[in-house]
Scaffold this motif. Structure first.
Motif, PDB file in Angstrom:
ATOM      1  N   GLN A   8      -8.557  -1.527  -2.545  1.00  0.00           N
ATOM      2  CA  GLN A   8      -8.710  -1.844  -3.967  1.00  0.00           C
ATOM      3  C   GLN A   8      -9.871  -1.418  -4.536  1.00  0.00           C
ATOM      4  O   GLN A   8      -9.982  -1.017  -5.713  1.00  0.00           O
ATOM      5  CB  GLN A   8      -8.416  -3.281  -4.237  1.00  0.00           C
ATOM      6  CG  GLN A   8      -8.566  -3.642  -5.760  1.00  0.00           C
ATOM      7  CD  GLN A   8      -7.417  -2.994  -6.583  1.00  0.00           C
ATOM      8  OE1 GLN A   8      -6.255  -3.209  -5.992  1.00  0.00           O
ATOM      9  NE2 GLN A   8      -7.486  -2.718  -7.848  1.00  0.00           N
ATOM     10  N   LEU A   9     -10.846  -1.566  -3.662  1.00  0.00           N
ATOM     11  CA  LEU A   9     -12.223  -1.193  -4.312  1.00  0.00           C
ATOM     12  C   LEU A   9     -12.395   0.507  -4.338  1.00  0.00           C
ATOM     13  O   LEU A   9     -13.035   0.775  -5.438  1.00  0.00           O
ATOM     14  CB  LEU A   9     -13.483  -1.520  -3.381  1.00  0.00           C
ATOM     15  CG  LEU A   9     -13.597  -2.954  -3.510  1.00  0.00           C
ATOM     16  CD1 LEU A   9     -14.620  -3.548  -2.262  1.00  0.00           C
ATOM     17  CD2 LEU A   9     -14.214  -3.488  -4.626  1.00  0.00           C
ATOM     18  N   GLN A  12     -10.947   1.518  -7.379  1.00  0.00           N
ATOM     19  CA  GLN A  12     -11.959   1.434  -8.843  1.00  0.00           C
ATOM     20  C   GLN A  12     -13.036   2.258  -8.635  1.00  0.00           C
ATOM     21  O   GLN A  12     -13.970   2.060  -9.364  1.00  0.00           O
ATOM     22  CB  GLN A  12     -12.329   0.064  -8.838  1.00  0.00           C
ATOM     23  CG  GLN A  12     -10.931  -1.029  -8.983  1.00  0.00           C
ATOM     24  CD  GLN A  12     -11.352  -2.337  -8.998  1.00  0.00           C
ATOM     25  OE1 GLN A  12     -12.536  -2.997  -8.561  1.00  0.00           O
ATOM     26  NE2 GLN A  12     -10.232  -3.258  -9.076  1.00  0.00           N
TER      27      GLN A  12
END
Length: 147
Positions: A8-9, A12
């Motif tokens: 997820q990071l 992003q």
């Protein structure tokens, strides 16, 4: 367990967790190689320490962690100190990785190029501090055992 968080990071813009994991591998290897020098007369431990340190520096920490560092405990503490200081530096300088992959020394390939210098400094911290900390903890352990 952090794979979902890392992914997820990365989606992003980059993960700060992966660099810390890779720095931990380097610190475990450095503590193990220190044990090699501290136990020069014990051929079996010397050989185990060197081979497990090399594998930790290449991303596989289990031999160093379970074969050497946890066995004596103070090298494990030395690795924790070095890894923590390297992780603090890495986080404070904003180091991010574009992906996850192999840990240890080759992990810099996953680091975003604009952070390479800061990450290399963090790698040096993760390499040098555990050596010093393990040596100091060994000396204090010897003093404690003599009493």
């Amino acid at each position: 367990t952090f794979l979902a968080v890392d992914l997820q990071l990365i989606a992003q813009g980059g993960t700060m967790i992966w660099p810390m994991i890779a720095l931990s591998n380097i610190a475990q290897g450095s503590a193990a190689v220190t044990m090699m020098f501290l136990n020069r007369k014990d051929e079996k431990l010397k050989s185990l320490s060197l081979s497990s340190a090399i594998s930790a520096w290449l991303g596989v920490t289990e031999p160093a962690l379970f074969g050497v560092n946890l066995r004596f405990m103070y090298p494990f503490y030395g690795a924790l100190i070095g890894s923590a200081l390297a992780a603090v530096y890495s986080t404070l300088t904003g180091v991010l990785a574009n992906s996850i992959g192999i840990g240890g020394l080759p992990a810099f390939l996953a680091i975003q190029p604009k952070f390479w210098i800061n990450y290399i400094i963090a790698m040096l911290i993760a390499f040098i501090v555990p050596i010093i900390a393990t040596y100091v903890l060994n000396k204090s352990n010897l003093i404690k055992n003599k009493k």
